[in-house]
Enzyme design. Sequence first.
Site, PDB file in Angstrom:
ATOM      1  N   ASP A   1     -50.061 -13.955 -23.422  1.00  0.00           N
ATOM      2  CA  ASP A   1     -49.362 -13.489 -22.218  1.00  0.00           C
ATOM      3  C   ASP A   1     -48.965 -14.666 -21.334  1.00  0.00           C
ATOM      4  O   ASP A   1     -49.533 -15.757 -21.419  1.00  0.00           O
ATOM      5  CB  ASP A   1     -50.293 -12.578 -21.400  1.00  0.00           C
ATOM      6  CG  ASP A   1     -50.517 -11.237 -22.067  1.00  0.00           C
ATOM      7  OD1 ASP A   1     -50.064 -11.040 -23.211  1.00  0.00           O
ATOM      8  OD2 ASP A   1     -51.167 -10.385 -21.431  1.00  0.00           O
TER       9      ASP A   1
ATOM     10  N   HIS B   1     -53.771 -16.528 -23.315  1.00  0.00           N
ATOM     11  CA  HIS B   1     -52.633 -16.918 -22.465  1.00  0.00           C
ATOM     12  C   HIS B   1     -52.160 -18.303 -22.892  1.00  0.00           C
ATOM     13  O   HIS B   1     -52.959 -19.251 -22.858  1.00  0.00           O
ATOM     14  CB  HIS B   1     -53.060 -16.938 -20.998  1.00  0.00           C
ATOM     15  CG  HIS B   1     -53.507 -15.594 -20.497  1.00  0.00           C
ATOM     16  ND1 HIS B   1     -54.761 -15.100 -20.752  1.00  0.00           N
ATOM     17  CD2 HIS B   1     -52.847 -14.640 -19.782  1.00  0.00           C
ATOM     18  CE1 HIS B   1     -54.861 -13.879 -20.215  1.00  0.00           C
ATOM     19  NE2 HIS B   1     -53.719 -13.586 -19.627  1.00  0.00           N
TER      20      HIS B   1
HETATM   21 ZN   LIG Z   1     -50.432 -11.706 -17.551  1.00  0.00          ZN
END
Ligand SMILES: [Zn+2]
Length: 239
Positions: free
Chosen positions: A45, A187
């Site tokens: 993400d 991430h």
């Molecule tokens: Zn996020």
Amino acid sequence: MRTQRAAFLGIMAAALLICCRGKDAVPAVAPAEISETKYVALTFDDGPRACTTGRLLDGLRERGASATFFLIGQQIAGNEELVCRMKDEGHQVGNHTWDHVKLQGISPAVVSEEISRTDNAIRDILGDGTYWVRPPYGLLNKNQYCCFSTPLVHWSVDPEDWKLKNTQKVTAAVLKKVQPGDIILLHDAYQTSVDAALQIVDTLEAEGYEFVTVKELLALYGVTPQAGKFYTDTREKAG
Ligand SMILES: [Zn+2]
């Protein structure tokens, strides 16, 4: 055990068949068909990020691993080349809103704006497609699910890499929990997470895992993705 025995008998039968046919015969049972591959999905993400995403893509390509990237719309400008690489190199590209706003409880008009603006930015680069959505923080009210025209993606393994920012701890947290069919949240905004991801791939590939996109993972486990439904893993715990 019964399955293993059946597989063993299958191999023996195939071997006998080859012996009878001679050296040019093709084996009736290929090893890949009898060994059980374990599939798992890595998801990233908050990208694309100029400093980290390219190195991650390089590492995934070297290892033959596919992943899924949920992009923040406002991060896309200037990083178009990375978005192209994601698609060209077999990864799935998804939508993580325009500016990482928490969608839970906000008006349908704002949700629609956040999603469609990012969807358009992805389409401008990659063309038509269905770009699945991961809401920031994984949060949505159930009565908002119907606002979405794509499947929604949650996760089943979250090492909290954004908080730990430590390669070894993130790697260990994932390896301790992961099972076939899981969706792992990371991430690509942090170098530590990129390093952890590559270590996770190395370790799990050596254990017989194969890294696939979320879309591929669901298909491999016989789950038919539906618009407006949240997917946490292939065990379909979430509604
Ligand atoms: Zn996020």
